[in-house]
Design a protein around this motif. Structure first.
Motif, PDB file in Angstrom:
ATOM      1  N   PRO A 150      67.849  97.343  34.957  1.00  0.00           N
ATOM      2  CA  PRO A 150      67.866  96.972  33.525  1.00  0.00           C
ATOM      3  C   PRO A 150      66.773  97.705  32.746  1.00  0.00           C
ATOM      4  O   PRO A 150      65.642  97.827  33.215  1.00  0.00           O
ATOM      5  N   GLY A 151      67.139  98.212  31.577  1.00  0.00           N
ATOM      6  CA  GLY A 151      66.179  98.902  30.725  1.00  0.00           C
ATOM      7  C   GLY A 151      66.086 100.395  30.990  1.00  0.00           C
ATOM      8  O   GLY A 151      65.465 101.122  30.211  1.00  0.00           O
ATOM      9  N   GLU A 152      66.715 100.867  32.058  1.00  0.00           N
ATOM     10  CA  GLU A 152      66.655 102.285  32.394  1.00  0.00           C
ATOM     11  C   GLU A 152      67.829 103.038  31.771  1.00  0.00           C
ATOM     12  O   GLU A 152      68.891 102.466  31.519  1.00  0.00           O
ATOM     13  N   ARG A 153      67.614 104.337  31.555  1.00  0.00           N
ATOM     14  CA  ARG A 153      68.703 105.184  31.094  1.00  0.00           C
ATOM     15  C   ARG A 153      69.546 105.612  32.285  1.00  0.00           C
ATOM     16  O   ARG A 153      69.032 105.886  33.361  1.00  0.00           O
ATOM     17  N   VAL A 154      70.843 105.657  32.081  1.00  0.00           N
ATOM     18  CA  VAL A 154      71.752 106.137  33.121  1.00  0.00           C
ATOM     19  C   VAL A 154      71.537 107.647  33.257  1.00  0.00           C
ATOM     20  O   VAL A 154      71.657 108.377  32.267  1.00  0.00           O
ATOM     21  N   PRO A 155      71.218 108.144  34.470  1.00  0.00           N
ATOM     22  CA  PRO A 155      70.870 109.562  34.615  1.00  0.00           C
ATOM     23  C   PRO A 155      72.053 110.500  34.824  1.00  0.00           C
ATOM     24  O   PRO A 155      71.889 111.716  34.756  1.00  0.00           O
ATOM     25  N   ILE A 156      73.246 109.950  35.103  1.00  0.00           N
ATOM     26  CA  ILE A 156      74.403 110.787  35.454  1.00  0.00           C
ATOM     27  C   ILE A 156      75.670 110.233  34.821  1.00  0.00           C
ATOM     28  O   ILE A 156      75.711 109.105  34.356  1.00  0.00           O
ATOM     29  N   ASP A 157      76.711 111.051  34.831  1.00  0.00           N
ATOM     30  CA  ASP A 157      78.056 110.553  34.532  1.00  0.00           C
ATOM     31  C   ASP A 157      78.649 110.025  35.830  1.00  0.00           C
ATOM     32  O   ASP A 157      78.599 110.714  36.863  1.00  0.00           O
ATOM     33  N   GLY A 158      79.179 108.806  35.805  1.00  0.00           N
ATOM     34  CA  GLY A 158      79.700 108.259  37.045  1.00  0.00           C
ATOM     35  C   GLY A 158      80.584 107.055  36.848  1.00  0.00           C
ATOM     36  O   GLY A 158      80.876 106.637  35.715  1.00  0.00           O
ATOM     37  N   LEU A 159      80.982 106.479  37.985  1.00  0.00           N
ATOM     38  CA  LEU A 159      81.862 105.315  38.005  1.00  0.00           C
ATOM     39  C   LEU A 159      81.069 104.094  38.450  1.00  0.00           C
ATOM     40  O   LEU A 159      80.356 104.140  39.454  1.00  0.00           O
ATOM     41  N   LEU A 160      81.178 103.018  37.674  1.00  0.00           N
ATOM     42  CA  LEU A 160      80.462 101.787  38.002  1.00  0.00           C
ATOM     43  C   LEU A 160      81.132 101.127  39.214  1.00  0.00           C
ATOM     44  O   LEU A 160      82.294 100.742  39.158  1.00  0.00           O
ATOM     45  N   LEU A 161      80.375 101.032  40.309  1.00  0.00           N
ATOM     46  CA  LEU A 161      80.922 100.478  41.555  1.00  0.00           C
ATOM     47  C   LEU A 161      80.687  98.991  41.689  1.00  0.00           C
ATOM     48  O   LEU A 161      81.536  98.252  42.169  1.00  0.00           O
ATOM     49  N   GLU A 162      79.517  98.562  41.245  1.00  0.00           N
ATOM     50  CA  GLU A 162      79.138  97.167  41.473  1.00  0.00           C
ATOM     51  C   GLU A 162      78.204  96.716  40.365  1.00  0.00           C
ATOM     52  O   GLU A 162      77.270  97.408  39.992  1.00  0.00           O
ATOM     53  N   GLY A 163      78.467  95.491  39.851  1.00  0.00           N
ATOM     54  CA  GLY A 163      77.619  94.936  38.816  1.00  0.00           C
ATOM     55  C   GLY A 163      78.322  94.902  37.472  1.00  0.00           C
ATOM     56  O   GLY A 163      79.308  95.607  37.239  1.00  0.00           O
ATOM     57  N   THR A 164      77.842  94.055  36.604  1.00  0.00           N
ATOM     58  CA  THR A 164      78.340  93.936  35.234  1.00  0.00           C
ATOM     59  C   THR A 164      77.147  93.969  34.294  1.00  0.00           C
ATOM     60  O   THR A 164      76.126  93.331  34.552  1.00  0.00           O
ATOM     61  N   THR A 165      77.265  94.717  33.239  1.00  0.00           N
ATOM     62  CA  THR A 165      76.122  94.875  32.344  1.00  0.00           C
ATOM     63  C   THR A 165      76.589  95.253  30.948  1.00  0.00           C
ATOM     64  O   THR A 165      77.778  95.509  30.709  1.00  0.00           O
ATOM     65  N   SER A 166      75.646  95.298  30.032  1.00  0.00           N
ATOM     66  CA  SER A 166      75.892  95.827  28.695  1.00  0.00           C
ATOM     67  C   SER A 166      75.217  97.193  28.608  1.00  0.00           C
ATOM     68  O   SER A 166      74.056  97.332  29.006  1.00  0.00           O
ATOM     69  N   ILE A 167      75.944  98.179  28.124  1.00  0.00           N
ATOM     70  CA  ILE A 167      75.437  99.545  28.022  1.00  0.00           C
ATOM     71  C   ILE A 167      75.318  99.925  26.550  1.00  0.00           C
ATOM     72  O   ILE A 167      76.274  99.793  25.785  1.00  0.00           O
ATOM     73  N   ASP A 168      74.132 100.381  26.172  1.00  0.00           N
ATOM     74  CA  ASP A 168      73.934 100.908  24.823  1.00  0.00           C
ATOM     75  C   ASP A 168      74.384 102.362  24.827  1.00  0.00           C
ATOM     76  O   ASP A 168      73.700 103.229  25.369  1.00  0.00           O
ATOM     77  N   GLU A 169      75.557 102.625  24.236  1.00  0.00           N
ATOM     78  CA  GLU A 169      76.126 103.968  24.231  1.00  0.00           C
ATOM     79  C   GLU A 169      75.908 104.691  22.907  1.00  0.00           C
ATOM     80  O   GLU A 169      76.615 105.652  22.585  1.00  0.00           O
ATOM     81  N   ALA A 170      74.912 104.240  22.140  1.00  0.00           N
ATOM     82  CA  ALA A 170      74.660 104.867  20.840  1.00  0.00           C
ATOM     83  C   ALA A 170      74.386 106.362  20.978  1.00  0.00           C
ATOM     84  O   ALA A 170      74.720 107.146  20.097  1.00  0.00           O
ATOM     85  N   ALA A 171      73.773 106.765  22.105  1.00  0.00           N
ATOM     86  CA  ALA A 171      73.464 108.179  22.303  1.00  0.00           C
ATOM     87  C   ALA A 171      74.718 109.026  22.451  1.00  0.00           C
ATOM     88  O   ALA A 171      74.686 110.231  22.219  1.00  0.00           O
ATOM     89  N   ILE A 172      75.843 108.402  22.823  1.00  0.00           N
ATOM     90  CA  ILE A 172      77.073 109.143  23.054  1.00  0.00           C
ATOM     91  C   ILE A 172      78.107 108.894  21.963  1.00  0.00           C
ATOM     92  O   ILE A 172      78.694 109.828  21.424  1.00  0.00           O
ATOM     93  N   THR A 173      78.336 107.633  21.621  1.00  0.00           N
ATOM     94  CA  THR A 173      79.398 107.289  20.665  1.00  0.00           C
ATOM     95  C   THR A 173      78.881 106.907  19.290  1.00  0.00           C
ATOM     96  O   THR A 173      79.637 106.917  18.327  1.00  0.00           O
ATOM     97  N   GLY A 174      77.595 106.531  19.192  1.00  0.00           N
ATOM     98  CA  GLY A 174      77.068 106.063  17.923  1.00  0.00           C
ATOM     99  C   GLY A 174      77.373 104.600  17.655  1.00  0.00           C
ATOM    100  O   GLY A 174      76.978 104.063  16.627  1.00  0.00           O
ATOM    101  N   GLU A 175      78.052 103.934  18.569  1.00  0.00           N
ATOM    102  CA  GLU A 175      78.404 102.520  18.425  1.00  0.00           C
ATOM    103  C   GLU A 175      77.140 101.673  18.461  1.00  0.00           C
ATOM    104  O   GLU A 175      76.353 101.743  19.398  1.00  0.00           O
ATOM    105  N   SER A 176      76.934 100.867  17.415  1.00  0.00           N
ATOM    106  CA  SER A 176      75.706 100.075  17.318  1.00  0.00           C
ATOM    107  C   SER A 176      75.720  98.862  18.238  1.00  0.00           C
ATOM    108  O   SER A 176      74.672  98.341  18.615  1.00  0.00           O
ATOM    109  N   ILE A 177      76.911  98.376  18.590  1.00  0.00           N
ATOM    110  CA  ILE A 177      77.034  97.197  19.454  1.00  0.00           C
ATOM    111  C   ILE A 177      77.175  97.662  20.910  1.00  0.00           C
ATOM    112  O   ILE A 177      78.063  98.448  21.226  1.00  0.00           O
TER     113      ILE A 177
END
Length: 623
Positions: A150-177
């Motif tokens: 939690p709180g870390e930036r995702v370092p790669i493009d990949g497939l989520l294998l395990e876990g559920t979370t909220s991702i801030d994708e503003a850096a990619i899509t600009g979506e504020s939520i």
């Protein structure tokens, strides 16, 4: 030597040469002396070195002549026939203009490094033994698995294998939520994992990640020369060739055609070289441009170069990002409803107390709403995070849940208070529910609201004949609602960075002049691709660095001011260019008819330069 240091040295050299010229002119008031000539030569060398070097190197590299060569020849020609002051003044004016142009046009190239800083250099690699190994991202291979806390930036493009979370994708899509991610969904490098610990399988090499593609698109767009720049370069080369050819003919043809003596022929050729020098043409553009840039800065608009302030006046379409551009960029509570028999204050107090332990943007909006209404908050609760769904805590022996519809029961959420949440959702809101042992007791609608000046600005743009297109990473429903509220001409939703670039290219392909305004990293490629990129002052560093102009006060109405400023500047430049060319033609004709001598030629030439400069300085006045 950095570009910044070199620019300052050029400016200092130009100013110092001007001082030497003034001193030499004072000494030679009663005739040239060895000292005055020495000072003139020093002024030539100091002031003209940078432009002479630039002209010679470009001539050798591109195998074509340029204005710098012509100016140096004109100054040397004037001095060769004894007019040291006139030659030195030509060098000073051109050197000063060149130094100021270089200083103004010095666009920072830090956007690529700013992008790179947002991608982690290391990741937690999950070894086959089950150990976590801190590994350089560049060493990771497709198929390997990593852990993202939690709180870390995702370092790669990949497939989520395990876990559920909220991702801030503003850096990619600009979506504020933030977007909820569960097993089987794709995550992107550069995005932020907000809640739960997740395991990700690398599906793309580092060089092929979406984040790296953004960097490549910025580089590609910036390396392409604009049509205006290409035209200027072609015109410069043609102009110099015509003048030099005319001077060469002037040194020979009149002697045989009109029986001029050789002294007169060479003298008239030197006068032609001086009066045909492009000082007035150069001054037609740069002073007006610098004044316009100064005007813009005074009004909270930072232009990164004269070409951009010129181009924005020609745009026919403005593409706008939504989040942080048309909207404020942070969600706020727009509606709040509670079940019958419960007070809003009591319901809001419970929700805000639980949300006080979260860093989620929606939690911040709830807390701001509660603080505005002076609602008491209990921040001592032990709150449990349910990644991707919401929060829960025990309050007075009762379990309270706050989050998405799926957390409290999707069917009950739809029926709450006669389905009011459905109406809110159709208005582009994100719905947050709260439930206790008896069921849902409250619902809040949150929305990223449009800026106060947005609607008026878009109407003014339309009055200027400019079409406004909204490009956003939001879903179709939210995008349509915001687009209708803002009054834009059309809406294109679900845009990733590559999609925005594609849309900009489509517009450019229809012979439209396009400006793009945005504030996020995801907007950087589109900003660089458009004819003019406009960034909001409070946007990300990369957007500010990539953009051609920045609205320092985040005031959209300044776009309208920029366009009007540009159109005024373009009118003045056209006036100046027409006038300076007309003067040059008159002087050339007068010289051929032997009506003027060299001093009058210089006076006419420099007089036209002064007039176009004064006309250009009108840009200092506000619109």
């Amino acid at each position: 030597m950095t570009l910044s240091i070199r620019t300052h040295i050029e400016l200092i050299a130009a100013v110092f040469s001007g001082i030497l010229i003034a001193f030499a002119w004072w000494i030679s008031s009663n005739g040239d002396t060895p000292l005055s000539i020495t000072l003139f030569v020093l002024a030539f060398l100091i002031g003209g070195y940078a432009k002479a070097k630039e002209g010679i190197l470009e001539t050798v590299k591109n195998r074509t002549l340029n204005v710098e060569i012509l100016m140096i020849l004109a100054a040397v020609g004037a001095s060769a026939i004894g007019y040291w002051t006139e030659g030195a003044v030509l060098i000073f004016i051109f050197a000063l203009s060149g130094a100021l142009e270089t200083y103004t046009m010095n666009k920072s190239k830090r956007e690529i490094s700013a992008l790179m800083e947002l991608q982690p250099e290391e990741a937690w690699l999950m070894a086959d033994s089950g150990d976590l190994i801190r590994t350089a991202v560049s060493d990771l291979q497709v198929g390997q698995k990593i852990l993202v806390k939690p709180g870390e930036r995702v370092p790669i493009d990949g497939l989520l294998l395990e876990g559920t979370t909220s991702i801030d994708e503003a850096a990619i899509t600009g979506e504020s939520i933030p977007v909820t991610k569960t097993s089987g969904q794709e995550v992107f490098a550069g995005t932020v994992n907000l809640d739960g610990t997740i395991k990700v399988e690398m599906t793309k090499s580092t060089s092929d990640s979406l984040f790296q593609k953004i960097i490549q698109m910025v580089q590609s767009a910036e390396s392409e020369k604009s049509p205006s720049q290409q035209f200027i370069e072609r015109f410069e080369s043609t102009y110099v060739k015509i003048v030099l050819a005319a001077v060469a003919l002037m040194m020979v043809l009149p002697h045989f055609a009109f029986e001029w003596d050789w002294n007169t022929t060479i003298y008239r050729a030197m006068v032609l070289l001086v009066v045909a020098s492009p000082c007035a043409l150069v001054a037609s553009i740069m002073p007006a441009t610098l004044a316009a840039i100064s005007n813009g800065a005074r009004n909270g608009i930072l232009f990164k170069g004269g070409v951009h302030i010129e181009q924005i006046g020609h745009i026919t379409t403005l593409a706008v990002d939504k989040t942080g551009t048309l909207t404020k960029g942070t969600p706020v509570v727009t509606h709040f409803s509670v079940r019958s028999g419960l007070s809003e204050e009591a319901a809001l107090s419970k929700i805000a107390s639980i949300e006080s332990g979260s860093n989620h943007p929606l939690a911040h909006a709830i807390l701001a709403f509660a603080n505005e209404k002076q609602i008491p908050i209990d921040s001592t609760l032990h709150v449990k995070d349910i990644p991707g769904f919401g929060l829960e805590a025990m309050m007075q022996g009762e379990l309270i849940q706050v989050g998405k519809a799926d957390l409290v029961g999707a069917e009950r959420a739809l029926q709450f208070n006669n389905g009011i949440a459905v109406t809110w959702a159709n208005e582009g809101n994100t719905i947050l529910y709260a439930a206790d042992d008896q069921g849902i007791f409250a619902a809040a609608a949150l929305k990223d609201e449009i800026r106060e000046e947005t609607h008026v600005t878009i109407q003014q743009l339309k009055e200027l004949g400019i079409e406004v297109v909204m490009l956003t990473g939001d879903n179709e429903q939210t995008a349509t609602v915001i687009g209708n509220e803002a009054g834009v001409s059309s809406v294109i939703a679900n845009c990733l960075p590559a999609s925005k670039v594609d849309e900009i290219k489509k517009l450019l392909g229809t012979n439209k002049k396009v400006a793009m305004v945005g504030d996020g990293i995801n907007d950087a490629p589109a900003l660089a691709t458009a004819n003019v990129g406009i960034a909001m002052g409070q946007g990300t560093d990369v957007a500010l660095e990539t953009a051609d102009l920045v609205l320092m006060k985040n005031d959209l109405s300044k776009i309208v001011y920029s366009i009007k400023l540009s159109r005024k500047m373009n009118r003045i430049i056209k006036q100046n260019v027409f006038f300076s060319i007309a003067v040059i033609l008159v002087l050339i004709a007068s010289n051929f008819m032997q009506v003027i001598n060299l001093p009058l030629g210089v006076i006419g030439h420099e007089g036209s330069t002064i007039l176009v400069i004064l006309n250009g300085l009108r840009m200092l006045k506000n619109n």
